[in-house]
Scaffold this motif. Structure first.
Motif, mmCIF file in Angstrom:
data_model
loop_
_atom_site.group_PDB
_atom_site.id
_atom_site.type_symbol
_atom_site.label_atom_id
_atom_site.label_comp_id
_atom_site.label_asym_id
_atom_site.label_seq_id
_atom_site.Cartn_x
_atom_site.Cartn_y
_atom_site.Cartn_z
ATOM 1 N N ILE A 89 0.832 -1.208 0.000
ATOM 2 C CA ILE A 89 0.000 0.000 0.000
ATOM 3 C C ILE A 89 0.870 1.264 0.000
ATOM 4 N N ILE A 90 2.011 1.231 0.677
ATOM 5 C CA ILE A 90 2.893 2.403 0.646
ATOM 6 C C ILE A 90 3.515 2.553 -0.745
ATOM 7 N N ASN A 91 3.879 1.455 -1.377
ATOM 8 C CA ASN A 91 4.373 1.533 -2.754
ATOM 9 C C ASN A 91 3.301 2.113 -3.680
ATOM 10 N N ALA A 92 2.054 1.685 -3.518
ATOM 11 C CA ALA A 92 0.945 2.211 -4.335
ATOM 12 C C ALA A 92 0.733 3.694 -4.035
ATOM 13 N N TYR A 93 0.867 4.067 -2.771
ATOM 14 C CA TYR A 93 0.719 5.462 -2.336
ATOM 15 C C TYR A 93 1.652 6.376 -3.130
ATOM 16 N N TYR A 94 2.893 5.970 -3.293
ATOM 17 C CA TYR A 94 3.839 6.762 -4.074
ATOM 18 C C TYR A 94 3.596 6.620 -5.576
ATOM 19 N N ASP A 95 3.196 5.451 -5.992
ATOM 20 C CA ASP A 95 2.995 5.200 -7.415
ATOM 21 C C ASP A 95 1.859 6.039 -7.999
ATOM 22 N N VAL A 96 0.777 6.240 -7.233
ATOM 23 C CA VAL A 96 -0.380 6.964 -7.781
ATOM 24 C C VAL A 96 -0.092 8.436 -8.050
ATOM 25 N N VAL A 97 0.847 9.012 -7.347
ATOM 26 C CA VAL A 97 1.160 10.430 -7.569
ATOM 27 C C VAL A 97 2.297 10.635 -8.551
ATOM 28 N N SER A 98 2.981 9.557 -8.900
ATOM 29 C CA SER A 98 4.157 9.661 -9.759
ATOM 30 C C SER A 98 3.846 9.265 -11.191
ATOM 31 N N LYS A 103 -0.898 18.613 -15.976
ATOM 32 C CA LYS A 103 -0.023 17.625 -15.350
ATOM 33 C C LYS A 103 1.374 17.716 -15.941
ATOM 34 N N GLY A 104 2.360 17.743 -15.076
ATOM 35 C CA GLY A 104 3.763 17.725 -15.493
ATOM 36 C C GLY A 104 4.401 16.417 -15.056
ATOM 37 N N ASP A 105 5.608 16.161 -15.512
ATOM 38 C CA ASP A 105 6.343 14.988 -15.044
ATOM 39 C C ASP A 105 6.620 15.182 -13.556
ATOM 40 N N PHE A 106 6.224 14.214 -12.756
ATOM 41 C CA PHE A 106 6.318 14.343 -11.305
ATOM 42 C C PHE A 106 6.535 12.959 -10.712
ATOM 43 N N PHE A 107 7.556 12.845 -9.870
ATOM 44 C CA PHE A 107 7.861 11.561 -9.249
ATOM 45 C C PHE A 107 8.226 11.785 -7.791
ATOM 46 N N GLU A 108 7.542 11.057 -6.898
ATOM 47 C CA GLU A 108 7.932 11.028 -5.491
ATOM 48 C C GLU A 108 8.682 9.726 -5.298
ATOM 49 N N LYS A 109 9.931 9.833 -4.950
ATOM 50 C CA LYS A 109 10.806 8.673 -4.772
ATOM 51 C C LYS A 109 11.046 8.472 -3.288
ATOM 52 N N GLU A 110 10.656 7.319 -2.784
ATOM 53 C CA GLU A 110 10.870 7.029 -1.368
ATOM 54 C C GLU A 110 12.360 6.794 -1.107
ATOM 55 N N PHE A 147 10.998 11.023 1.501
ATOM 56 C CA PHE A 147 10.901 11.000 0.045
ATOM 57 C C PHE A 147 11.572 12.226 -0.548
ATOM 58 N N GLU A 148 11.810 12.166 -1.842
ATOM 59 C CA GLU A 148 12.232 13.352 -2.570
ATOM 60 C C GLU A 148 11.357 13.489 -3.806
ATOM 61 N N SER A 156 17.129 14.847 -6.347
ATOM 62 C CA SER A 156 16.599 16.177 -6.091
ATOM 63 C C SER A 156 16.919 16.582 -4.660
ATOM 64 N N ASP A 157 16.894 17.881 -4.407
ATOM 65 C CA ASP A 157 17.066 18.333 -3.031
ATOM 66 C C ASP A 157 15.739 18.769 -2.418
ATOM 67 N N ILE A 158 14.645 18.474 -3.105
ATOM 68 C CA ILE A 158 13.310 18.756 -2.569
ATOM 69 C C ILE A 158 12.846 17.487 -1.857
ATOM 70 N N ARG A 159 12.882 17.546 -0.517
ATOM 71 C CA ARG A 159 12.598 16.339 0.258
ATOM 72 C C ARG A 159 11.564 16.607 1.337
ATOM 73 N N GLY A 160 10.905 15.536 1.739
ATOM 74 C CA GLY A 160 9.913 15.638 2.789
ATOM 75 C C GLY A 160 9.803 14.350 3.572
#
Length: 170
Positions: A37-46, A94-101, A119-120, A129-133
């Protein structure tokens, strides 16, 4: 004639079962484990700008009354529903967007779980990237699957080294 009708009905039922899948059929693998579910969580926004948003899948992994909270750089919280999360997303191109855990820590007790996930944000999946959270994700297990009940996000900033601290702590 009856063979033609039977063949036509068979094709209709076959297409219906292939194309008429429910969320439960399509996304069951996404909710079978905390990792899934956490993998899906990141996958849906990327994804690439050419790929459609996965609103149906995102809604499937969240519980009905899921709450999203974001902390600003001063620690002030703003909370809203999952549906409210979709409004700005749907209004902007929509732009190219990836949240990488980057790192995950899971605590599970009975049917509840807490996931810390650094994530970044990237515009290219292969470029750092240096944009992290840091996300704090709360889940529960019910009826044979996991549900995301809420998540809180704090972005790293000059005032908060939240990701650096999380990455260094064990």
């Amino acid at each position: 004639m009856s063979k033609l009708i039977l063949t036509a009905l068979s094709i209709i039922f076959a297409c219906n079962s292939i194309f008429g899948q429910t969320g439960q059929d399509k996304y069951a693998k996404d909710v079978k484990s905390i990792a899934a579910i956490i993998n899906a969580y990141y996958d849906v926004v990327s994804g690439l700008s050419s790929e459609p948003w996965e609103f149906e899948r995102d809604k499937y992994i969240h519980s009905e009354n899921a709450v999203i909270t974001r902390l600003d750089e001063n620690g002030n919280a703003e909370s809203h529903t999952l549906e409210a999360e979709y409004i700005p997303i749907g209004l902007l191109p929509k732009g190219d967007f990836f949240e990488k855990e980057l790192k995950r820590k899971v605590s599970k007790y009975g049917n509840i779980a807490q996931v810390w996930s650094a994530f970044e944000i990237r515009t290219d999946p292969n470029t750092g990237s240096d944009i992290r959270g840091l996300n704090s994700v709360q889940l529960h297990y019910e009826n044979g699957r996991w549900w995301i009940d809420s998540w809180t996000c704090e972005m790293e900033s000059e005032k908060s080294a939240v990701v650096t601290d999380f990455m260094e702590n064990e």
